[in-house]
Design an enzyme around this catalytic site. Sequence first.
Site, PDB file in Angstrom:
ATOM      1  N   PRO A  88      45.038 100.555  37.333  1.00 52.51           N
ATOM      2  CA  PRO A  88      44.276  99.431  37.885  1.00 52.51           C
ATOM      3  C   PRO A  88      45.184  98.254  38.244  1.00 52.51           C
ATOM      4  CG  PRO A  88      43.386 100.123  35.747  1.00 52.51           C
ATOM      5  CD  PRO A  88      44.667 100.860  35.950  1.00 52.51           C
ATOM      6  N   GLU A 115      43.950 103.507  27.891  1.00 45.50           N
ATOM      7  CA  GLU A 115      44.306 102.229  28.507  1.00 45.50           C
ATOM      8  C   GLU A 115      45.561 102.348  29.362  1.00 45.50           C
ATOM      9  OE1 GLU A 115      41.085 100.946  27.409  1.00 45.50           O
ATOM     10  OE2 GLU A 115      42.405  99.569  28.466  1.00 45.50           O
ATOM     11  N   ARG A 157      46.584 115.242  54.627  1.00 48.75           N
ATOM     12  CA  ARG A 157      46.006 115.352  55.965  1.00 48.75           C
ATOM     13  C   ARG A 157      46.984 114.866  57.040  1.00 48.75           C
ATOM     14  NH1 ARG A 157      43.886 110.721  58.094  1.00 48.75           N
ATOM     15  NH2 ARG A 157      42.290 111.775  59.325  1.00 48.75           N
ATOM     16  N   ASP A 172      42.957 107.372  63.350  1.00 49.06           N
ATOM     17  CA  ASP A 172      42.225 106.995  62.136  1.00 49.06           C
ATOM     18  C   ASP A 172      41.878 105.532  62.119  1.00 49.06           C
ATOM     19  OD1 ASP A 172      42.275 109.380  60.895  1.00 49.06           O
ATOM     20  OD2 ASP A 172      44.060 108.991  59.717  1.00 49.06           O
TER      21      ASP A 172
END
Length: 242
Positions: A88, A115, A157, A172
């Site tokens: 995160p 964590e 991809r 894209d």
Amino acid sequence: MRIDVVTIFPGYLAPLREALLGRAIEAGLVEVAVHDLRDWTHDVHQAVDDAPYGGGPGMVMKPQVWGEALDAVLAADERPARLVVPTPAGRPFRQSTAQAWAGEQRLVFACGRYEGIDQRVVDEAAARMPVDEVSIGDYVLVGGEVAVLVMVEAVARLLPGVLGNPVSAEQDSFSDGLLEGPAYTRPLTWRGLSVPEVLRSGHHGAIARWRRDRALERTADRRPDLLAALPADALDAADRAF
Ligand SMILES: N#Cc1c(-c2ccc3ccn(Cc4ccc(CN5CCCCC5)cc4)c3c2)n[nH]c1N
């Protein structure tokens, strides 16, 4: 490209072998190996975590297990590798990140849980290979596996031969800095809603202009930050008139 994923939940990565990416693996366009971190534990409980120094919520993943696992995984192939650690607290993972990583010979993904992973694992690895701590978005997941699925798909991809229609990777969203506009297919009218006339006109210039206008409109509405970040010369006079 070879991709290795180390995780305590190998089953979470099963979707990598489905559909487009599964076919790319079968075609030898990309190699994927998933490893169970617990294979490098030596205790009866196969412990991979411990309490955090300094206190705080939850548990932290032990450096010893990760160190042995990454040593073994890296030694399995002589190609130079980039270590990717989802967290995160990471730098944002963007299309530009995927494009940069698509040029790598090897990616090794370390999926944390609890964590996170003892910081020394990243710091020690960074002394011998490129390491990226990245986040796929501003929301909190329970572990790194879902993030790895996202990043592996975004990178794979872009590899030659993986997409049936390589042009679409260039067109894209984000590749030209804008969101893509709306797309339509048959039938011409569906539940009283018709396809925009211009798309059936056969006038390629008018179609390109309409698509660009819809992309600008959508980007201004949904991602004004992308519009503001465009280089000065990215918008031509027709764009500015829009
Ligand atoms: N990419 C990505 C991610 C992840 C991600 C990636 C990898 C791991 C490994 C473990 N977790 C769980 C977790 C959740 C919260 C916190 C923060 N703590 C919360 C309690 C107070 C202290 C700080 C740490 C670890 C992960 C989450 N989440 N969101 C993304 N975009």
